[in-house]
Write a protein that holds these residues in place. Structure first.
Motif, mmCIF file in Angstrom:
data_model
loop_
_atom_site.group_PDB
_atom_site.id
_atom_site.type_symbol
_atom_site.label_atom_id
_atom_site.label_comp_id
_atom_site.label_asym_id
_atom_site.label_seq_id
_atom_site.Cartn_x
_atom_site.Cartn_y
_atom_site.Cartn_z
ATOM 1 N N PRO A 308 0.874 -1.111 0.015
ATOM 2 C CA PRO A 308 -0.001 -0.018 0.073
ATOM 3 C C PRO A 308 0.798 1.178 -0.063
ATOM 4 O O PRO A 308 0.519 2.282 -0.406
ATOM 5 N N LYS A 335 -6.998 -11.064 3.856
ATOM 6 C CA LYS A 335 -8.105 -10.978 4.266
ATOM 7 C C LYS A 335 -8.490 -11.573 5.785
ATOM 8 O O LYS A 335 -8.114 -12.811 6.063
ATOM 9 N N LEU A 353 -17.054 2.155 8.164
ATOM 10 C CA LEU A 353 -16.517 1.131 7.234
ATOM 11 C C LEU A 353 -15.334 0.347 7.838
ATOM 12 O O LEU A 353 -15.234 -0.906 7.279
ATOM 13 N N PHE A 354 -14.695 0.810 8.700
ATOM 14 C CA PHE A 354 -13.683 -0.078 9.436
ATOM 15 C C PHE A 354 -14.083 -0.833 10.724
ATOM 16 O O PHE A 354 -13.166 -1.441 11.241
ATOM 17 N N ARG A 357 -13.560 -4.417 11.119
ATOM 18 C CA ARG A 357 -12.562 -5.066 10.129
ATOM 19 C C ARG A 357 -11.026 -5.178 10.880
ATOM 20 O O ARG A 357 -10.602 -4.664 11.706
ATOM 21 N N ILE A 359 -6.829 -5.119 9.979
ATOM 22 C CA ILE A 359 -6.008 -4.563 9.023
ATOM 23 C C ILE A 359 -5.780 -5.411 7.717
ATOM 24 O O ILE A 359 -5.636 -4.821 6.749
ATOM 25 N N ASP A 361 -8.080 -7.037 6.104
ATOM 26 C CA ASP A 361 -9.106 -6.743 5.134
ATOM 27 C C ASP A 361 -8.716 -5.417 4.151
ATOM 28 O O ASP A 361 -9.226 -5.491 2.884
ATOM 29 N N LEU A 362 -8.235 -4.435 4.815
ATOM 30 C CA LEU A 362 -7.890 -3.286 4.024
ATOM 31 C C LEU A 362 -6.896 -3.608 2.853
ATOM 32 O O LEU A 362 -6.882 -3.088 1.939
ATOM 33 N N ASP A 364 -6.272 -6.486 1.693
ATOM 34 C CA ASP A 364 -6.678 -7.296 0.657
ATOM 35 C C ASP A 364 -7.475 -6.335 -0.375
ATOM 36 O O ASP A 364 -7.611 -6.620 -1.539
ATOM 37 N N ALA A 365 -8.331 -5.420 0.237
ATOM 38 C CA ALA A 365 -9.156 -4.727 -0.822
ATOM 39 C C ALA A 365 -8.173 -3.650 -1.713
ATOM 40 O O ALA A 365 -8.458 -3.629 -2.706
ATOM 41 N N GLU A 366 -6.922 -3.393 -1.125
ATOM 42 C CA GLU A 366 -6.223 -2.461 -1.620
ATOM 43 C C GLU A 366 -5.329 -3.106 -2.783
ATOM 44 O O GLU A 366 -5.033 -2.721 -4.048
#
Length: 438
Positions: A308, A335, A353-354, A357, A359, A361-362, A364-366
């Motif tokens: 990221p 994830k 949104l967080f 969740r 870390i 998860d973010l 994975d999304a990014e």
């Protein structure tokens, strides 16, 4: 296979027509047949080592010597004599924020240091801050004549001598260098023999940047408690697939890179892993690709981005800068991993949104969003997905990129195993040093 490769994002008709890839795939298949036959004949020991185990036992007495009453272990080597070992070391978390520098043995094992870039201040700080009485040194150089490595070793020996430990010198060092060759000088081996340092033979036919599956990469990994048999097993799985499958991942990768360079004029090859534990792997790849293929005005520039952080640092350039780049994103199963955000704290901050969740998860999304964003903006991107980052999968990645590099060299008709341009700088550096006043 310990990983999965996806090329779909590179095959949109607007980027790389299938017919172009097919043409370069035919060339890659011929190159793979040549490489496979050579592996079976013993002509490419850097890959043949993946199926060997008999050489590993010779490491045990050297490892025992280096670990005895040891608080800190310094691996002295540069380039290919260090980067592969560092990439393996990162499986333990070494080199990541918050890690104490120890291997899998934890407090029962030493802290590991890799001063691979020669820097006067850094090495002085290392020698000054460590307890030299319990510090050990593993010195690695295939030729035994690497100037940076010899300078660091002699500086370390001098520090021990000045501290009054000269008579114990042989307990502090071990050396990994090639066996004696008639008519060839090996200063490192000469010093080791004179001082009775334990010596482990470097494979004479395996060059530094291709040496990670040899004792050069595996001895430091063994010292850190990693499963070195699994590293080779992961590499062996890739080699077996190469021999059986005309669409094996490194064959398709070499075809893709060659096709992109010819059709899309991609001059930059960006490797972009989404894990801190692959940062040194990226540096290992950079040397492998650049030193192997940058010849005869051929080659592409190997660039490295990380996770990221480089979405903020480099993505703007990648999306709106020159369209001369191809991307390889290495994703990991992130994830549901890592620390969790308490829902009440997230909602208090207005960040629903967080809520709940993790870390991972973010992350994975990014990583998925980066691939999609590059693709939507017409940037050729492939994904190499790892379900579990461990010794087996990292061994597979080593083999994949070594094979992909060699095949690309065959397709481009350049020798991937030489580095003639590097020698000029080495000669000049020695000349300048000789002219300095004593």
């Amino acid at each position: 296979m310990p990983y999965r490769q996806s090329l779909e994002r590179c095959l949109d008709a607007a980027w790389l027509p299938q017919i172009v890839l097919d043409d370069h795939h035919a060339k890659a298949v011929k190159a793979a047949a040549r490489l496979s036959a050579g592996i079976k004949a013993g002509d490419f020991p850097m890959l043949g080592l993946a199926r060997e185990r008999g050489d590993l036992a010779a490491m045990e007495p050297v490892a025992e010597h280096l670990l005895k009453d040891t608080s800190d272990l310094i691996i002295i080597g540069t380039g290919g004599s260090s980067l592969g070992a560092q990439a393996l070391a990162q499986l333990t978390g070494w080199g990541t924020p918050g890690h104490d520098g120890r291997g899998l043995k934890g407090e029962d094992g030493p802290r590991f240091h890799f001063p691979d870039n020669l820097d006067a201040g850094t090495f002085e700080q290392l020698l000054t801050k460590l307890d030299l009485r319990s510090t050990r040194f593993l010195v690695i150089s295939k030729s035994g004549g690497t100037a940076e490595t010899l300078m660091q070793m002699l500086a370390a020996m001098s520090a021990i001598e000045k501290a009054g430990g000269g008579k114990y010198m042989k307990y502090h060092f071990a050396v990994l260098t090639e066996p004696p060759r008639p008519g060839t000088e090996n200063p490192l081996r000469a010093i080791a023999e004179a001082r009775e340092f334990p010596i482990l033979d470097h494979h004479p036919d395996v060059g530094g940047r291709f040496s990670v599956l040899s004792t050069v990469g595996l001895l430091p990994a063994y010292l850190m408690g990693l499963d070195i048999g699994a590293v080779r097993a992961g590499a062996a799985a890739v080699i077996e697939d190469l021999e059986l499958n005309k669409k094996a991942a490194p064959v398709m990768g070499a075809a893709l890179i060659s096709a992109q360079a010819a059709f899309q004029k991609t001059d930059v090859h960006v490797l972009w892993p989404y894990s801190d534990r692959l940062a040194r792997f990226g540096l290992w790849f950079r040397q492998l690709w650049g030193e192997s293929l940058g010849k005869e005005r051929r080659g592409t520039l190997p660039a490295f981005s990380l996770g990221p952080v480089d979405q903020h640092s480099q993505l703007q350039l990648y999306l709106e800068g020159p369209r001369d780049k191809a991307f390889t994103i290495i994703t990991t199963e992130a994830k549901s991993q890592g620390p969790e955000v308490l829902p009440e704290l997230a909602r208090e901050a207005g960040l629903d949104l967080f809520a709940g969740r993790r870390i991972g998860d973010l992350v994975d999304a990014e990583q998925r969003a980066t691939i999609e964003t590059l693709a939507r903006n017409g940037c050729p991107v492939r994904e190499i997905a790892i379900s579990k980052l461990d010794e087996t999968s990292l061994g597979a990645l080593f083999a994949h990129f070594m094979i992909e590099t060699i095949l690309t060299g065959f397709i481009w008709d350049v020798d991937p195993f030489s580095q003639p341009a590097v020698e000029e700088g080495k000669v000049l550096a020695r000349e300048y040093l000789a002219r300095m006043g004593a």
